[in-house]
Design a protein around this motif. Structure first.
Motif, short mmCIF file in Angstrom:
data_model
loop_
_atom_site.label_atom_id
_atom_site.label_comp_id
_atom_site.label_asym_id
_atom_site.label_seq_id
_atom_site.Cartn_x
_atom_site.Cartn_y
_atom_site.Cartn_z
N PHE A 1 5.86 -1.04 -7.20
CA PHE A 1 5.53 -2.20 -7.91
C PHE A 1 3.95 -2.42 -7.99
N SER A 2 3.22 -1.89 -7.03
CA SER A 2 1.81 -2.10 -6.95
C SER A 2 0.92 -2.00 -8.20
N ALA A 3 0.26 -3.08 -8.46
CA ALA A 3 -0.39 -3.18 -9.68
C ALA A 3 -2.04 -2.91 -9.37
N GLY A 4 -2.31 -2.80 -8.17
CA GLY A 4 -3.58 -2.52 -7.67
C GLY A 4 -4.59 -3.83 -7.46
N THR A 5 -3.71 -4.98 -7.34
CA THR A 5 -4.50 -6.08 -7.23
C THR A 5 -5.33 -6.43 -6.10
N ARG A 6 -4.65 -6.20 -5.01
CA ARG A 6 -5.24 -6.01 -3.61
C ARG A 6 -6.47 -4.95 -3.70
N GLY A 7 -6.37 -3.70 -4.12
CA GLY A 7 -7.26 -3.12 -4.00
C GLY A 7 -8.50 -3.38 -4.89
N LEU B 1 -7.06 1.42 3.40
CA LEU B 1 -6.13 2.14 2.57
C LEU B 1 -4.95 1.23 1.97
N ALA B 2 -5.45 0.76 0.70
CA ALA B 2 -4.46 -0.35 0.37
C ALA B 2 -3.39 0.04 -0.79
N ALA B 3 -3.62 1.58 -0.81
CA ALA B 3 -2.56 2.02 -1.96
C ALA B 3 -1.35 1.98 -1.38
N VAL C 1 7.40 12.48 2.64
CA VAL C 1 6.08 12.80 2.37
C VAL C 1 5.58 12.81 4.07
N PRO C 2 4.66 13.70 4.46
CA PRO C 2 4.42 13.76 5.68
C PRO C 2 3.17 12.67 5.89
N LYS C 3 3.04 12.21 6.89
CA LYS C 3 2.44 10.97 7.30
C LYS C 3 0.83 11.56 7.65
N PHE C 4 0.01 11.28 6.65
CA PHE C 4 -1.51 12.08 6.90
C PHE C 4 -2.42 11.12 7.57
N LEU C 5 -2.08 10.23 7.90
CA LEU C 5 -3.03 9.11 8.68
C LEU C 5 -3.45 9.77 10.00
N SER C 6 -2.52 10.39 10.66
CA SER C 6 -3.11 11.25 11.92
C SER C 6 -4.22 12.12 11.57
N SER D 1 -5.34 0.61 7.78
CA SER D 1 -4.39 1.09 6.89
C SER D 1 -3.67 -0.26 6.65
N PHE D 2 -2.95 -0.47 5.65
CA PHE D 2 -2.03 -1.59 5.43
C PHE D 2 -0.52 -1.29 5.61
N LYS D 3 0.08 -2.29 6.10
CA LYS D 3 1.50 -2.26 6.39
C LYS D 3 2.33 -3.29 5.47
N LEU D 4 3.05 -2.88 4.52
CA LEU D 4 3.73 -3.82 3.74
C LEU D 4 5.19 -3.77 4.28
N GLY E 1 -1.39 -6.01 8.07
CA GLY E 1 0.07 -6.31 7.57
C GLY E 1 0.19 -7.43 6.54
N ASN E 2 1.09 -7.18 5.44
CA ASN E 2 1.18 -8.28 4.56
C ASN E 2 2.92 -8.32 4.20
N LEU E 3 3.60 -9.05 3.59
CA LEU E 3 4.75 -9.19 3.33
C LEU E 3 4.78 -9.49 1.78
N THR F 1 4.69 -12.93 0.21
CA THR F 1 3.40 -13.98 0.51
C THR F 1 2.10 -13.11 0.62
N ARG F 2 1.87 -12.04 -0.01
CA ARG F 2 0.59 -11.19 0.26
C ARG F 2 -0.47 -11.58 -0.32
N LYS F 3 -0.24 -12.50 -1.40
CA LYS F 3 -1.29 -12.99 -1.69
C LYS F 3 -1.97 -14.34 -1.22
O1 PMT Z 1 -1.42 -4.07 -6.01
P1 PMT Z 1 -0.66 -5.34 -5.20
O2 PMT Z 1 0.35 -6.11 -6.05
O3 PMT Z 1 -1.93 -6.11 -4.90
O4 PMT Z 1 -0.06 -4.88 -3.55
C1 PMT Z 1 -0.80 -4.59 -2.44
C2 PMT Z 1 0.02 -3.94 -1.62
C3 PMT Z 1 1.17 -4.74 -0.91
C4 PMT Z 1 0.82 -2.42 -1.96
C5 PMT Z 1 -0.93 -3.59 -0.52
O5 PMT Z 1 -1.54 -4.52 0.08
C6 PMT Z 1 -0.27 -2.95 0.63
O6 PMT Z 1 0.19 -3.17 1.71
N1 PMT Z 1 -0.37 -1.15 0.50
C7 PMT Z 1 0.21 -0.37 1.57
C8 PMT Z 1 1.56 -0.09 1.28
C9 PMT Z 1 2.19 1.09 1.88
O7 PMT Z 1 2.44 2.04 1.26
O8 PMT Z 1 2.69 0.91 2.92
P2 PMT Z 1 3.16 2.21 3.84
O9 PMT Z 1 3.99 1.60 5.00
O10 PMT Z 1 3.88 2.95 3.15
O11 PMT Z 1 1.98 2.82 4.55
C10 PMT Z 1 1.11 2.43 5.57
C11 PMT Z 1 -0.11 2.97 5.54
O12 PMT Z 1 0.20 4.60 5.84
C12 PMT Z 1 -0.59 3.27 4.32
O13 PMT Z 1 -2.03 2.66 4.58
C13 PMT Z 1 -0.78 4.52 3.85
O14 PMT Z 1 -2.28 4.87 3.52
C14 PMT Z 1 -0.27 5.42 4.98
N2 PMT Z 1 0.62 6.64 4.70
C15 PMT Z 1 1.35 6.27 3.75
C16 PMT Z 1 2.19 7.34 3.55
C17 PMT Z 1 1.90 8.70 3.78
N3 PMT Z 1 2.74 9.79 3.77
N4 PMT Z 1 0.96 8.90 4.55
C18 PMT Z 1 0.07 7.90 5.19
O15 PMT Z 1 -0.90 8.08 5.77
#
Ligand code: PMT
Length: 335
Positions: free
Chosen positions: A86-92, A199-201, A234-239, A253-256, A281-283, A286-288
């Protein structure tokens, strides 16, 4: 000019590429060894390198890497269908503007054709951009009721351009995103703690390995009238980012989530697992209006718009970014 939404000409199916194995210790390394980087990546690296060099040596600005929008998972090499989110990139896009206003240079790693800083005020709206204009004495003008806001946006946009403070880097697929993120992160090591990752993607959690991706458009009669899609994680690349690609940078990082009862727990788990500095963290619902900062000490801080601020259309990113900047300054000055 490169476009990320076109398929690579040489992405013909290659059955020799090994199938991506499930959940093992160094999945990240296996991913980068198994898949090909996008062909345009060296050009992006050149642009990013000179952007970083300019700000490291001339402007002295800290650099924020803002990721924005959703990644796609193509179901065909010649991609007609793909999985999206769904993300349109508003947050970023909104955050990028606020970073620029707070004295940062911004690398905006975004889904191509999603919202961009500044132009977002006039794109993707129910108004066509022509609705902002009018004709007067054979000339085109901005309608007076839009002019004041547009002038403010124009000034900020020009300032960002003239000071070379905004670099736009696109992606479309999750593969393009991951390879580009890795390259940009490694280049950002040059500025050490003055680099901030935001990392808001919304990154795909599952993908279709190349070995199972058909070359051509899936036909409706294939699979007996059903389409069964078997995806891998997809492997978690954050580490990797925290430990190897940019070990001196501050990483957010963001947590949705959609269930409020698990948001904080998931944010804390992410911090323990990846050992980075902050999770926002965002839901979805209510994320806005509200977000929660969770730091590595386990402390929580909610940032909320008041009903008056909501009424005035204040954007929550104008409260989030000054908080982030403060945390980043503490990180830079830590001993
Ligand atoms: O575009 P909007 O409508 O404004 O919405 C914004 C948003 C809700 C998308 C944004 O605020 C947000 O929460 N983005 C993160 C959403 C997300 O992908 O969360 P996740 O739980 O899948 O990932 C958590 C983190 O782990 C991310 O920061 C990501 O960079 C990282 N990750 C995820 C997957 C992966 N394979 N490797 C990672 O490192």
């Amino acid at each position: 000019m490169y476009h990320t939404s076109n398929p690579e000409p040489d992405t013909a199916i290659d059955r020799t590429v090994p199938e991506f194995p499930v959940a093992q210790l160094s999945d990240e390394d296996k991913y980068f060894n198994s898949y090909k980087p996008p062909s345009y990546l060296p050009r992006i690296e050149d642009e990013v390198r000179s952007f970083i060099e300019f700000h490291a040596t001339t402007s002295g600005k800290p650099i924020a890497l803002v990721t924005s929008g959703g990644t796609t998972v193509p179901l065909e090499n010649n991609t007609v269908r793909f999985i999206d989110n769904f993300s349109a990139g508003t947050r970023g896009a909104t955050s990028a503007e606020n970073f620029l206003e707070n004295g940062y240079a911004v690398i905006f790693l975004h889904r191509e054709f999603s919202l961009l800083p500044y132009s977002r005020h006039y794109s993707h709206t129910t108004n066509c951009f022509l609705d902002y204009m009018t004709e007067a004495n054979d000339k085109i003008e901005i309608k007076p009721n839009y002019a004041e806001k547009m002038l403010k946006v124009l000034r900020k946009y020009k300032d960002a351009k003239e000071s070379r403070s905004l670099l736009l880097i696109p992606f479309t697929t999750v593969n393009q995103y991951l390879f580009t993120l890795k390259s940009v992160s490694e280049l950002l090591h040059r500025v050490e703690s003055k680099a901030l990752f935001y990392l808001a993607a919304a990154v795909s959690d599952f993908f279709l390995p190349q070995s199972r991706t058909p070359q051509h458009k899936i036909q409706s009669q294939d699979g007996g009238g059903k389409l069964v899609v078997d995806l891998e994680q997809v492997p978690k690349f954050l580490s990797r980012l925290v430990e190897n690609w940019a070990p001196s940078a501050m990483i957010i990082s963001f947590k949705l989530e959609t269930d409020d009862s698990i948001l904080i727990k998931k944010a804390k788990t992410a911090l323990q697992r990846y050992q980075h500095q902050l999770v926002i963290g965002n839901l979805l619902q209510t994320r806005k209006k509200e977000v929660v900062f969770v730091n590595s000490k386990g402390e929580e801080k909610w940032i909320r718009l008041t009903p008056e601020q909501v009424e005035e259309n204040l954007e929550i990113e104008s409260l989030i970014i000054p908080e982030v900047v403060q945390v980043h300054n503490q990180w830079i000055n830590r001993k």
